[in-house]
Design a protein around this motif. Structure first.
Motif, PDB file in Angstrom:
ATOM      1  N   PHE A 164     -70.771  39.893  -3.591  1.00  0.00           N
ATOM      2  CA  PHE A 164     -71.566  38.687  -3.821  1.00  0.00           C
ATOM      3  C   PHE A 164     -70.643  37.510  -4.104  1.00  0.00           C
ATOM      4  CE2 PHE A 164     -73.701  35.656  -6.609  1.00  0.00           C
ATOM      5  CZ  PHE A 164     -74.828  35.368  -5.846  1.00  0.00           C
ATOM      6  N   LYS A 165     -71.030  36.375  -3.553  1.00  0.00           N
ATOM      7  CA  LYS A 165     -70.251  35.158  -3.748  1.00  0.00           C
ATOM      8  C   LYS A 165     -71.245  34.029  -3.957  1.00  0.00           C
ATOM      9  CE  LYS A 165     -67.375  33.390  -0.463  1.00  0.00           C
ATOM     10  NZ  LYS A 165     -66.386  33.537   0.633  1.00  0.00           N
ATOM     11  N   GLY A 166     -71.126  33.312  -5.059  1.00  0.00           N
ATOM     12  CA  GLY A 166     -72.138  32.281  -5.272  1.00  0.00           C
ATOM     13  C   GLY A 166     -71.644  31.121  -6.119  1.00  0.00           C
ATOM     14  N   ASN A 167     -72.535  30.139  -6.267  1.00  0.00           N
ATOM     15  CA  ASN A 167     -72.245  28.946  -7.063  1.00  0.00           C
ATOM     16  C   ASN A 167     -73.291  28.768  -8.150  1.00  0.00           C
ATOM     17  OD1 ASN A 167     -69.932  27.778  -5.661  1.00  0.00           O
ATOM     18  ND2 ASN A 167     -71.360  27.624  -3.947  1.00  0.00           N
ATOM     19  N   LEU A 168     -72.806  28.532  -9.363  1.00  0.00           N
ATOM     20  CA  LEU A 168     -73.687  28.204 -10.484  1.00  0.00           C
ATOM     21  C   LEU A 168     -73.727  26.689 -10.558  1.00  0.00           C
ATOM     22  CD1 LEU A 168     -72.082  30.815 -12.820  1.00  0.00           C
ATOM     23  CD2 LEU A 168     -74.480  30.851 -12.205  1.00  0.00           C
ATOM     24  N   GLU A 198     -80.453  28.842 -19.017  1.00  0.00           N
ATOM     25  CA  GLU A 198     -80.837  29.320 -17.692  1.00  0.00           C
ATOM     26  C   GLU A 198     -80.155  28.475 -16.642  1.00  0.00           C
ATOM     27  OE1 GLU A 198     -85.036  29.906 -17.243  1.00  0.00           O
ATOM     28  OE2 GLU A 198     -84.877  31.742 -18.456  1.00  0.00           O
ATOM     29  N   VAL A 199     -79.400  29.130 -15.784  1.00  0.00           N
ATOM     30  CA  VAL A 199     -78.625  28.413 -14.772  1.00  0.00           C
ATOM     31  C   VAL A 199     -78.974  28.968 -13.392  1.00  0.00           C
ATOM     32  CG1 VAL A 199     -76.312  27.818 -13.961  1.00  0.00           C
ATOM     33  CG2 VAL A 199     -76.723  28.112 -16.411  1.00  0.00           C
ATOM     34  N   PRO A 200     -79.422  28.104 -12.483  1.00  0.00           N
ATOM     35  CA  PRO A 200     -79.703  28.609 -11.135  1.00  0.00           C
ATOM     36  C   PRO A 200     -78.409  28.969 -10.392  1.00  0.00           C
ATOM     37  CG  PRO A 200     -80.129  26.249 -11.270  1.00  0.00           C
ATOM     38  CD  PRO A 200     -79.761  26.689 -12.650  1.00  0.00           C
ATOM     39  N   VAL A 201     -78.505  30.010  -9.581  1.00  0.00           N
ATOM     40  CA  VAL A 201     -77.351  30.431  -8.784  1.00  0.00           C
ATOM     41  C   VAL A 201     -77.806  30.553  -7.343  1.00  0.00           C
ATOM     42  CG1 VAL A 201     -77.766  32.899  -9.197  1.00  0.00           C
ATOM     43  CG2 VAL A 201     -75.502  32.151  -8.523  1.00  0.00           C
ATOM     44  N   GLU A 202     -76.957  30.130  -6.422  1.00  0.00           N
ATOM     45  CA  GLU A 202     -77.228  30.444  -5.026  1.00  0.00           C
ATOM     46  C   GLU A 202     -75.968  31.003  -4.404  1.00  0.00           C
ATOM     47  OE1 GLU A 202     -77.080  26.124  -2.892  1.00  0.00           O
ATOM     48  OE2 GLU A 202     -78.956  26.694  -3.915  1.00  0.00           O
ATOM     49  N   GLY A 203     -76.165  32.024  -3.602  1.00  0.00           N
ATOM     50  CA  GLY A 203     -75.002  32.670  -3.028  1.00  0.00           C
ATOM     51  C   GLY A 203     -75.368  33.636  -1.928  1.00  0.00           C
ATOM     52  N   ILE A 204     -74.378  34.407  -1.543  1.00  0.00           N
ATOM     53  CA  ILE A 204     -74.559  35.328  -0.423  1.00  0.00           C
ATOM     54  C   ILE A 204     -74.190  36.733  -0.855  1.00  0.00           C
ATOM     55  CG2 ILE A 204     -73.729  35.928   1.871  1.00  0.00           C
ATOM     56  CD1 ILE A 204     -73.996  33.183   2.658  1.00  0.00           C
ATOM     57  N   LEU A 205     -75.121  37.649  -0.636  1.00  0.00           N
ATOM     58  CA  LEU A 205     -74.882  39.061  -0.935  1.00  0.00           C
ATOM     59  C   LEU A 205     -74.606  39.771   0.377  1.00  0.00           C
ATOM     60  CD1 LEU A 205     -74.972  41.485  -2.924  1.00  0.00           C
ATOM     61  CD2 LEU A 205     -77.410  41.646  -2.433  1.00  0.00           C
ATOM     62  N   GLU A 206     -73.496  40.509   0.405  1.00  0.00           N
ATOM     63  CA  GLU A 206     -73.153  41.238   1.629  1.00  0.00           C
ATOM     64  C   GLU A 206     -73.181  42.738   1.371  1.00  0.00           C
ATOM     65  OE1 GLU A 206     -69.670  39.893   3.947  1.00  0.00           O
ATOM     66  OE2 GLU A 206     -69.297  42.021   4.329  1.00  0.00           O
ATOM     67  N   VAL A 207     -74.076  43.415   2.087  1.00  0.00           N
ATOM     68  CA  VAL A 207     -74.189  44.864   2.017  1.00  0.00           C
ATOM     69  C   VAL A 207     -74.273  45.384   3.444  1.00  0.00           C
ATOM     70  CG1 VAL A 207     -75.593  46.805   1.196  1.00  0.00           C
ATOM     71  CG2 VAL A 207     -75.444  44.733  -0.173  1.00  0.00           C
ATOM     72  N   GLN A 250     -75.426  39.892   5.721  1.00  0.00           N
ATOM     73  CA  GLN A 250     -75.432  38.903   4.658  1.00  0.00           C
ATOM     74  C   GLN A 250     -76.843  38.407   4.361  1.00  0.00           C
ATOM     75  OE1 GLN A 250     -72.519  35.919   5.736  1.00  0.00           O
ATOM     76  NE2 GLN A 250     -70.905  37.223   4.893  1.00  0.00           N
ATOM     77  N   LYS A 251     -77.113  38.241   3.076  1.00  0.00           N
ATOM     78  CA  LYS A 251     -78.433  37.779   2.664  1.00  0.00           C
ATOM     79  C   LYS A 251     -78.255  36.692   1.613  1.00  0.00           C
ATOM     80  CE  LYS A 251     -82.723  37.956   0.890  1.00  0.00           C
ATOM     81  NZ  LYS A 251     -83.874  37.333   1.531  1.00  0.00           N
ATOM     82  N   GLU A 252     -78.955  35.568   1.808  1.00  0.00           N
ATOM     83  CA  GLU A 252     -78.892  34.491   0.818  1.00  0.00           C
ATOM     84  C   GLU A 252     -79.697  34.849  -0.408  1.00  0.00           C
ATOM     85  OE1 GLU A 252     -79.502  30.302   1.601  1.00  0.00           O
ATOM     86  OE2 GLU A 252     -78.761  30.644   3.640  1.00  0.00           O
ATOM     87  N   ILE A 253     -79.124  34.629  -1.566  1.00  0.00           N
ATOM     88  CA  ILE A 253     -79.796  34.941  -2.827  1.00  0.00           C
ATOM     89  C   ILE A 253     -79.956  33.651  -3.633  1.00  0.00           C
ATOM     90  CG2 ILE A 253     -79.642  36.255  -4.986  1.00  0.00           C
ATOM     91  CD1 ILE A 253     -79.826  38.148  -2.644  1.00  0.00           C
ATOM     92  N   HIS A 254     -81.183  33.394  -4.088  1.00  0.00           N
ATOM     93  CA  HIS A 254     -81.432  32.287  -5.012  1.00  0.00           C
ATOM     94  C   HIS A 254     -82.128  32.865  -6.227  1.00  0.00           C
ATOM     95  CE1 HIS A 254     -80.604  29.129  -2.015  1.00  0.00           C
ATOM     96  NE2 HIS A 254     -81.060  30.021  -1.162  1.00  0.00           N
ATOM     97  N   THR A 255     -81.548  32.694  -7.376  1.00  0.00           N
ATOM     98  CA  THR A 255     -82.207  33.161  -8.587  1.00  0.00           C
ATOM     99  C   THR A 255     -81.696  32.371  -9.786  1.00  0.00           C
ATOM    100  OG1 THR A 255     -82.764  35.126  -9.894  1.00  0.00           O
ATOM    101  CG2 THR A 255     -80.533  35.020  -9.030  1.00  0.00           C
TER     102      THR A 255
END
Lengths: 188, 286
Positions: free
Chosen positions: A101-105, A119-128, A132-137
C-alpha cells in the motif's frame, strides 16, 4: 600541491553532502509488527478471517506519505486448510508474495498530533496479486509519547484483485471484505 | 579550471537531485526476502489415497476423517455395486504441534482399533531441504478374532505394528511425489505361509488438474509376499476436491481395508478383472 587541493575540496564536498542530506532528512516513523485483519465471513458459515501481525508500515510526517507491506503468507487463519487454499488458489502467494500500500495523508499536521484522536483522510493504492485498487478511507491517528498510533478500516472485494470465487463456495464467502489495520509507529 | 568549477557545482547539487528522487517510502520497507519460505500444500489430504501423505494436522486442530470403501463393483446390481458390503473407518487426528500428530481410529474391517503417531522431521523449503520427511507409526488391534474359532488365541495375536518413512517433494506448482518405505509386522498373519515381518515400498503422487481438483495415485510394492498368497499389491487412483476448508477424496482401489497393515497385507481386489472398490475419505476440521 594541486592534488592536495583536489583532495581537500573532495573532502569538503563529502562533508557538504552529508550536511545537506541530514538537514533534509525526513522525520520517519516505522512499525514492523503492525496488525492487519481481514474478514469475509458469512453468517451461519465457517469464519473466513485472517490476521497478520508482522506488517511493516512507514510514515513520513514531512511528506505526509504512508506506505505498508504485508507478506501474504503472514496472514493466518483458524483453519489451516483454508489458509493453504487462500495462498495456493486465491492469492497465489508463490507468484505474488506481497501486498503493498502506498498513500497520502492529505491533511496530516504532524505538529498538532497529540493524545486526542484525529481523523485524517487517506488516499492511496493497494496492490495485491499485481492488481491495483484505489483506497479512500479515514484513519484515526494519535500520538502518545514518541509513538504514532494509526487505526482504520476499508472495504475491498475479491473482484478488485481479479480473484474469482467459485460457485460452490460463493455463498460462504462475503461479497465484501472488511480490512482493519492497527499500526504503532516509532521514530525511525 | 573553469570546467573544474562547473563540475564542483554539479557535484554539490547531486544530493538535491538524489533527495528529489528519494520519495518512495515503499522502497524503504520492501526489502523482505521470501526466499527461505517453506513449500506448502504438497498434498492436501492426510492421505494420498490409502497411504499417509506428508500432510500434517496443524497445532491444536482436530480432524475427523470418515473413510469408506464400498464392496467390489464387480458384483454388479445384485448388491448395488458394493453398497451392501461397505467398510467404514472413523479416525480422529489431533495436532499436538505442527510436527507431532496423534490419532485413534476404528475400522469395521476385522473390527480394528488403531492408534497412530505421526512426526514431521524435515520440511521442504526453498533454499532449504529438497524433501519433507515424516515418520508414521501405528499399532493395530484386531477385535474380530474369536477364541472359539482359534483355540490358544492370546491377546498379543490381535496386535500388529507398522512404521514408515514418508519422503515427499513438491516438484512444481502442480506435481508432488512421495516415496514411502514401510516395515510392518502382524503377530498373526491372515495367510499361513506369510512371514510376520513384511516390507513394502510405497510410491504415490498428486497432480493438480484445476485449482480445486487433483488426481492422486498410490501403489504399494510388497517385497516379501508369500509365493502363493491370495493378496495383491494395492493400487489406488482417485480425485481430491477441495473447497477451502475441506477436502473430499473419491477413489477406486483394489484394497478394501484402510489401515497400513491391512491395505498392504490384505488387499483382495484385482484391477485386472475389474474387482475393485469405490471409496471416499471425508475430513472435518474442528
Amino acid at each position: 600541491m594541486k592534488s592536495v587541493n583536489i583532495r581537500l575540496s573532495l573532502l569538503i564536498l563529502v562533508l557538504v553532502h552529508g550536511a545537506i542530506a541530514s538537514l533534509w532528512a525526513q522525520e520517519k516513523y516505522i512499525d514492523k509488527n503492525g496488525i492487519v485483519i481481514f474478514e469475509a465471513s458469512e453468517q451461519l458459515f465457517e469464519e473466513v478471517k485472517a490476521t497478520n501481525e508482522s506488517v511493516t508500515a512507514i510514515l513520513s510526517t514531512e511528506t505526509k506519505q504512508i506506505a505498508s507491506l504485508a507478506l501474504i503468507k503472514g496472514f493466518h487463519f483458524k483453519n489451516s486448510l483454508m489458509e493453504e487454499h487462500f495462498n495456493e488458489n486465491y492469492i497465489e502467494s508463490d507468484i505474488y508474495p506481497k501486498a503493498k500500500f502506498k498513500g497520502n495523508l492529505i491533511d496530516l499536521n504532524a505538529v498538532e498530533l497529540d493524545e486526542n484522536v484525529t481523523e485524517v483522510p487517506v488516499e492511496g493504492i493497494l496492490e495485491v496479486r499485481g492488481e491495483q485498487k484505489e483506497i479512500h478511507t479515514v484513519l484515526k491517528i494519535q500520538k502518545i509519547g514518541d509513538i504514532i498510533s494509526i487505526t482504520g478500516e476499508f472495504i475491498v472485494t475479491p473482484g478488485d484483485f481479479a480473484i474469482e470465487i467459485p460457485k460452490i463456495v460463493r455463498n460462504k464467502i462475503a461479497k465484501e471484505v472488511l480490512v482493519k489495520l492497527d499500526f504503532k509507529l516509532a521514530k525511525k | 579550471m573553469l570546467e573544474m568549477r562547473k563540475l564542483s557545482i554539479l557535484i554539490i547539487l547531486i544530493p538535491f537531485f538524489a533527495l528529489a528522487q528519494e520519495d518512495d517510502l515503499l522502497d524503504e520497507i520492501d526489502n523482505i526476502s521470501t526466499e527461505d519460505e517453506y513449500e506448502i500444500a504438497a498434498f492436501k489430504g492426510l492421505k494420498i489415497v490409502n497411504f499417509e501423505s506428508t500432510k500434517m494436522v496443524s497445532k491444536k486442530q482436530l480432524f475427523f476423517v470418515v473413510s469408506h470403501r464400498f464392496g467390489s463393483v464387480k458384483t454388479g446390481i445384485e448388491d448395488f455395486f458394493g453398497l451392501d458390503q461397505a467398510v467404514t473407518r472413523l479416525n480422529f487426528i489431533y495436532g499436538i504441534s505442527d510436527g507431532i500428530n496423534i490419532g485413534i481410529s476404528r475400522s469395521s474391517f476385522q473390527k480394528t482399533y488403531e492408534g497412530s503417531l505421526k512426526l514431521r522431521l524435515v520440511r521442504q523449503g526453498r533454499g532449504g531441504s529438497p524433501f519433507t520427511v515424516v515418520v508414521f507409526n501405528s499399532v493395530l488391534m484386531n477385535t474380530a478374532l474369536e477364541e472359539e474359532i482359534l483355540p490358544g488365541l492370546k491377546f498379543e495375536h490381535r496386535l500388529s505394528y507398522s512404521t514408515q518413512a514418508l519422503i515427499s517433494r513438491k516438484l512444481n506448482k502442480n506435481l508432488s511425489l512421495q516415496l514411502a518405505p514401510t516395515f510392518f509386522h502382524d503377530n498373526l498373519v491372515a495367510f499361513n505361509g506369510q512371514e510376520n515381518s513384511q516390507y513394502t515400498i510405497g510410491i504415490g503422487g498428486r497432480h493438480k488438474l484445476t485449482k480445486r481438483w487433483s488426481i492422486n495415485i498410490d501403489y504399494g510394492l510388497h517385497l516379501n509376499r508369500a509365493a502363493n498368497s491370495p493378496f495383491k499389491n494395492p493400487l489406488s487412483i482417485g480425485f481430491d476436491l477441495e473447497t477451502g476448508g475441506h477436502v473430499f477424496q473419491l477413489h477406486f482401489t483394489n484394497a478394501q481395508p484402510m489401515n497400513t497393515n491391512t491395505f498392504l497385507g490384505q488387499a483382495t481386489g484385482d484391477w485386472g478383472n475389474g474387482d475393485i472398490f469405490f471409496g471416499f475419505n471425508l475430513s472435518r476440521v474442528f
